[in-house]
Design an enzyme around this catalytic site. Structure first.
Site, PDB file in Angstrom:
ATOM      1  N   THR A  61       0.848  -1.185   0.000  1.00 14.39           N
ATOM      2  CA  THR A  61       0.000   0.000   0.000  1.00 14.39           C
ATOM      3  C   THR A  61       0.877   1.226   0.000  1.00 14.39           C
ATOM      4  O   THR A  61       2.039   1.172   0.421  1.00 14.39           O
ATOM      5  CB  THR A  61      -0.950   0.010   1.209  1.00 14.39           C
ATOM      6  OG1 THR A  61      -1.788   1.159   1.153  1.00 14.39           O
ATOM      7  CG2 THR A  61      -0.177   0.015   2.518  1.00 14.39           C
ATOM      8  N   ARG A  62       0.325   2.349  -0.470  1.00 20.15           N
ATOM      9  CA  ARG A  62       1.017   3.636  -0.395  1.00 20.15           C
ATOM     10  C   ARG A  62       0.203   4.617   0.442  1.00 20.15           C
ATOM     11  O   ARG A  62       0.527   5.798   0.489  1.00 20.15           O
ATOM     12  CB  ARG A  62       1.265   4.205  -1.791  1.00 20.15           C
ATOM     13  CG  ARG A  62       0.002   4.460  -2.597  1.00 20.15           C
ATOM     14  CD  ARG A  62       0.338   4.940  -4.009  1.00 20.15           C
ATOM     15  NE  ARG A  62      -0.847   5.147  -4.811  1.00 20.15           N
ATOM     16  CZ  ARG A  62      -1.554   6.274  -4.855  1.00 20.15           C
ATOM     17  NH1 ARG A  62      -1.166   7.302  -4.113  1.00 20.15           N
ATOM     18  NH2 ARG A  62      -2.614   6.386  -5.627  1.00 20.15           N
ATOM     19  N   ASN A  63      -0.860   4.129   1.063  1.00 20.41           N
ATOM     20  CA  ASN A  63      -1.739   4.958   1.878  1.00 20.41           C
ATOM     21  C   ASN A  63      -1.792   4.415   3.300  1.00 20.41           C
ATOM     22  O   ASN A  63      -1.430   3.262   3.544  1.00 20.41           O
ATOM     23  CB  ASN A  63      -3.150   4.963   1.274  1.00 20.41           C
ATOM     24  CG  ASN A  63      -3.195   5.630  -0.085  1.00 20.41           C
ATOM     25  OD1 ASN A  63      -3.035   6.834  -0.202  1.00 20.41           O
ATOM     26  ND2 ASN A  63      -3.390   4.830  -1.132  1.00 20.41           N
ATOM     27  N   GLY A  84      -5.659  -6.010  -5.386  1.00 17.33           N
ATOM     28  CA  GLY A  84      -7.045  -5.545  -5.383  1.00 17.33           C
ATOM     29  C   GLY A  84      -7.375  -4.739  -6.622  1.00 17.33           C
ATOM     30  O   GLY A  84      -6.619  -4.719  -7.599  1.00 17.33           O
ATOM     31  N   ARG A  85      -8.510  -4.051  -6.562  1.00 12.81           N
ATOM     32  CA  ARG A  85      -8.950  -3.240  -7.695  1.00 12.81           C
ATOM     33  C   ARG A  85      -7.972  -2.098  -7.957  1.00 12.81           C
ATOM     34  O   ARG A  85      -7.499  -1.457  -7.038  1.00 12.81           O
ATOM     35  CB  ARG A  85     -10.337  -2.656  -7.409  1.00 12.81           C
ATOM     36  CG  ARG A  85     -11.467  -3.672  -7.473  1.00 12.81           C
ATOM     37  CD  ARG A  85     -12.760  -3.082  -6.942  1.00 12.81           C
ATOM     38  NE  ARG A  85     -13.140  -1.846  -7.619  1.00 12.81           N
ATOM     39  CZ  ARG A  85     -13.836  -1.785  -8.755  1.00 12.81           C
ATOM     40  NH1 ARG A  85     -14.230  -2.913  -9.340  1.00 12.81           N
ATOM     41  NH2 ARG A  85     -14.157  -0.625  -9.291  1.00 12.81           N
ATOM     42  N   ASP A  86      -7.681  -1.893  -9.239  1.00 13.17           N
ATOM     43  CA  ASP A  86      -6.832  -0.797  -9.699  1.00 13.17           C
ATOM     44  C   ASP A  86      -5.482  -0.793  -8.988  1.00 13.17           C
ATOM     45  O   ASP A  86      -4.945   0.256  -8.636  1.00 13.17           O
ATOM     46  CB  ASP A  86      -7.543   0.547  -9.498  1.00 13.17           C
ATOM     47  CG  ASP A  86      -6.935   1.655 -10.358  1.00 13.17           C
ATOM     48  OD1 ASP A  86      -6.420   1.337 -11.448  1.00 13.17           O
ATOM     49  OD2 ASP A  86      -6.965   2.826  -9.942  1.00 13.17           O
ATOM     50  N   HIS A  87      -4.913  -1.980  -8.803  1.00  9.99           N
ATOM     51  CA  HIS A  87      -3.610  -2.096  -8.151  1.00  9.99           C
ATOM     52  C   HIS A  87      -2.566  -1.335  -8.970  1.00  9.99           C
ATOM     53  O   HIS A  87      -2.447  -1.521 -10.177  1.00  9.99           O
ATOM     54  CB  HIS A  87      -3.217  -3.576  -8.041  1.00  9.99           C
ATOM     55  CG  HIS A  87      -1.944  -3.802  -7.293  1.00  9.99           C
ATOM     56  ND1 HIS A  87      -1.923  -4.165  -5.971  1.00  9.99           N
ATOM     57  CD2 HIS A  87      -0.646  -3.710  -7.676  1.00  9.99           C
ATOM     58  CE1 HIS A  87      -0.671  -4.308  -5.575  1.00  9.99           C
ATOM     59  NE2 HIS A  87       0.130  -4.025  -6.592  1.00  9.99           N
ATOM     60  N   ALA A  88      -1.792  -0.481  -8.306  1.00 14.37           N
ATOM     61  CA  ALA A  88      -0.748   0.340  -8.938  1.00 14.37           C
ATOM     62  C   ALA A  88      -1.318   1.263 -10.008  1.00 14.37           C
ATOM     63  O   ALA A  88      -0.608   1.683 -10.924  1.00 14.37           O
ATOM     64  CB  ALA A  88       0.361  -0.525  -9.531  1.00 14.37           C
ATOM     65  N   ARG A 121      16.758  36.921  -7.383  1.00 19.54           N
ATOM     66  CA  ARG A 121      17.870  37.086  -8.320  1.00 19.54           C
ATOM     67  C   ARG A 121      19.101  37.646  -7.610  1.00 19.54           C
ATOM     68  O   ARG A 121      20.218  37.184  -7.826  1.00 19.54           O
ATOM     69  CB  ARG A 121      17.469  38.034  -9.452  1.00 19.54           C
ATOM     70  CG  ARG A 121      16.660  37.380 -10.551  1.00 19.54           C
ATOM     71  CD  ARG A 121      17.568  36.755 -11.577  1.00 19.54           C
ATOM     72  NE  ARG A 121      16.814  36.065 -12.614  1.00 19.54           N
ATOM     73  CZ  ARG A 121      17.376  35.358 -13.580  1.00 19.54           C
ATOM     74  NH1 ARG A 121      18.684  35.226 -13.624  1.00 19.54           N
ATOM     75  NH2 ARG A 121      16.650  34.762 -14.479  1.00 19.54           N
ATOM     76  N   ARG A 147      16.462  30.675 -16.373  1.00 24.26           N
ATOM     77  CA  ARG A 147      15.193  31.144 -15.808  1.00 24.26           C
ATOM     78  C   ARG A 147      14.468  30.009 -15.096  1.00 24.26           C
ATOM     79  O   ARG A 147      13.869  30.194 -14.035  1.00 24.26           O
ATOM     80  CB  ARG A 147      14.321  31.738 -16.918  1.00 24.26           C
ATOM     81  CG  ARG A 147      14.691  33.185 -17.241  1.00 24.26           C
ATOM     82  CD  ARG A 147      13.803  33.762 -18.317  1.00 24.26           C
ATOM     83  NE  ARG A 147      14.125  33.218 -19.624  1.00 24.26           N
ATOM     84  CZ  ARG A 147      13.479  33.537 -20.746  1.00 24.26           C
ATOM     85  NH1 ARG A 147      12.452  34.376 -20.693  1.00 24.26           N
ATOM     86  NH2 ARG A 147      13.836  33.022 -21.896  1.00 24.26           N
ATOM     87  N   ALA A 171       7.939  33.283 -14.205  1.00 23.76           N
ATOM     88  CA  ALA A 171       7.643  31.842 -14.322  1.00 23.76           C
ATOM     89  C   ALA A 171       6.847  31.544 -15.590  1.00 23.76           C
ATOM     90  O   ALA A 171       5.681  31.152 -15.515  1.00 23.76           O
ATOM     91  CB  ALA A 171       6.902  31.351 -13.081  1.00 23.76           C
TER      92      ALA A 171
END
Length: 570
Positions: free
Chosen positions: A197-199, A290-294, A436, A450, A477
């Site tokens: 997991t990443r959560n 699981g669903r939508d792994h990675a 600057r 820049r 920017a």
């Protein structure tokens, strides 16, 4: 596969040299050219060195790279779904030759390993994006890194490690594959199911892992990715404290928490195969998908990059060759009347169901809103509140962008004075001219310089935001890609408010006290934004102000009103 033969995977590669050889490599270091690796590259190197990427013995050569793109296989026929390549600039590639050895160093100059160069080649990024990620859309985080943050060339060759990259936090939670296998043996674990997991681990994921453990008759390796996988993910320290808090809910001696230093690509089905191979090397007999792994979420049109079941289906297709049993798990939902989580297909009729998607969860955190009690454990919610306080206590950056003479600096100075008047948070003004003089005096005005100047402003602003202060920036920017990268960096720590000062070019020229536009029109200044170098307007700024007919106070008021509506100030 049944867990009662040789239970913990195949042979591991160990690329860390012994003490005697490491000393020889260190003595040679002074005579070697060096490459300084990014944090992503160091993560790949660490998994090569510790054996998590077994059977790879270094960064891929062009032959293996081409084979992986075409067939998801190394040249020797072994299954491997994702290129593990070391990207370099064209200039760096020119000074590298086959047979040469190169010192690989971290950002502080410490030599981590030596690369024995076998070949270099120009990256075909379009083909790589299409084959690995299935898209060229830069809203995909992996594709964005490939096109906008990676070098133009690759260098391949075998690696000799001197010492694994250093980690100073949560050391007790970091293990090599060999160390993990030894722990299994000591504990008598013969069947182990891995979960990535990443959560933070919330109640749905907790119930999911318990069901997987029951189905596999196995203990659990809770193996979260230590690094942020994509912009907007919860910070490393908060997540790990959440894992420790949730880990107390598992039965004693049935779960092992270990951190994986993986640089995720978010490549969906292909990456699911890589995750399974890594867990096999970490000694797991089973792996949860699981669903939508990675998965990488949704495209700009709202459609998902990958079908929800695609990762499960591809992993099951290659299960036998992977050598690890795939445990597919369907979506878990909260059944209100039952006060429990269960698979969506098992919810009784007429039951009230609640879910909270990860995007909505992250939005609530960023905005300092309450996380529902049914969603997570009290201890996890408390850690999240510590890491993500209400917006009026978060840091934020106001990033004013627009043409020279548009009024950015004046608006920034008014805002700076207003915030000091309010008090409560430290405030820093990072005007383009100020930066600057003090941070970028050695830079010229080429596109490259820049960009460097704006990135420096973004870095300083991110540090201020991280420490819950207010940063007010006012550079021109002009380039959208650079602004997007700065936004992604700063939103890891707090709020980012892009203020597009959209004053028309003719008005800006009329205000030009320094005569810069006139010199640019006459050809005396080259590459001047708005004349012979483009300004790329923001597509969706939080605030847009045309100062043609506004006073500085009126313009600043529009920004303050947005901040108040959004909860950043009270």
């Amino acid at each position: 596969m049944d867990g009662y033969g040789v239970p913990h995977g195949g042979e591991l590669v160990d690329l860390v040299a012994g003490a005697e050889r490491a000393e020889i490599l260190k003595r040679l270091a002074g005579n070697l050219q060096s490459l300084t690796l990014s944090s992503r590259q160091l993560a790949d190197l660490e998994l090569l060195m510790n054996g998590a990427f077994s059977p790879l013995r270094g960064f891929m050569t062009s032959a293996d790279y081409e084979s992986v793109l075409d067939r998801m296989r190394l040249q020797n026929g072994l299954l491997w779904p994702i290129p593990i390549c070391l990207d370099v600039s064209e200039a760096e590639a020119r000074r590298l030759e086959p047979g040469q050895s190169v010192a690989l160093r971290d950002s502080e100059g410490f030599m981590v390993a030596v690369l024995h160069v076998e070949d270099t080649w120009a990256a075909d990024k379009t083909r790589e994006a299409e084959t690995v990620y299935g898209t060229r859309d830069v809203s995909h985080p992996g594709v964005d890194i490939l096109f906008n943050r990676s070098g133009t060339h690759y260098v391949g060759g075998t690696v000799e490690g001197v010492q694994l990259p250093l980690h100073f936090a949560f050391k007790r939670l970091r293990h090599t594959p060999r160390e993990i296998r030894a722990i299994y043996q000591k504990l008598g674990w013969r069947r182990v199911v891995g979960f990535q997991t990443r959560n933070p681990l919330h109640r749905a994921q907790f119930e999911l892992t318990l069901r997987a453990m029951d189905r596999a008759k196995a203990n659990l390796l809770l193996h979260p990715v230590a690094r942020r996988a994509r912009p907007g993910d919860i910070d490393y320290y908060t997540r790990i404290r959440c894992y420790l808090a949730a880990g107390r809910y598992y039965p004693p001696n049935m779960m092992l928490l270990s951190l994986l230093p993986l640089a995720m690509r978010m490549a969906g089905p292909r990456e699911a195969l890589l995750h399974a191979l890594i867990r096999k090397n970490y000694g797991c007999t089973h792996f949860i998908i699981g669903r939508d792994h990675a998965g990488a979420g949704c495209r700009t049109d709202g459609c998902a990059f990958y079908e929800p079941e695609a990762s499960m289906e591809l992993a099951k297709d290659y299960e036998e060759e992977l050598g690890i049993e795939i445990v597919p798990i369907e979506e878990m939902v909260y059944a209100v009347e039952e006060d429990s989580y269960m698979p969506a297909s098992e919810v009784p009729p007429e039951t009230t169901v609640r879910t909270l998607g990860l995007d909505e969860f992250h939005r609530r955190l960023r905005e300092g809103k309450r996380v529902p009690e049914w969603f997570s454990f009290p201890e996890v919610i408390e850690e999240l509140r510590r890491g993500y306080p209400p917006r009026h206590r978060q840091g934020f950056t106001i990033f004013c962008t627009g043409l020279s003479g548009a009024g950015k600096s004046t608006i920034a100075r008014v805002l700076y004075a207003r915030f000091l008047e309010m008090g409560g948070r430290p405030v820093t003004l990072l005007d383009g001219d100020i930066v600057r003089r003090n941070l970028s005096s050695e830079l010229g005005f080429s596109k490259e310089h820049r960009d460097i100047n704006v990135r420096r402003i973004g870095f300083v602003a991110s540090e201020i935001t991280k420490n819950r202060g207010i940063a007010i920036c006012a550079p021109i920017a002009p380039y959208a890609a650079t602004r997007r990268q700065i936004r992604q960096l700063i939103e890891n720590y707090g709020g980012f408010v892009e203020v597009f000062v959209s004053t028309p070019l003719d008005v800006c020229e009329q205000r030009d006290r320094k005569g810069l536009y006139a010199k640019a029109r006459a050809g005396l200044i080259k590459g001047f934004t708005g004349i012979d170098d483009p300004y790329e307007p923001p597509e969706a700024p939080e605030v847009m102000i045309d100062t043609t007919s506004l006073t500085p106070d009126e313009a600043a008021q529009e920004v303050l009103l947005f901040l108040e509506r959004s909860g950043f100030i009270k």
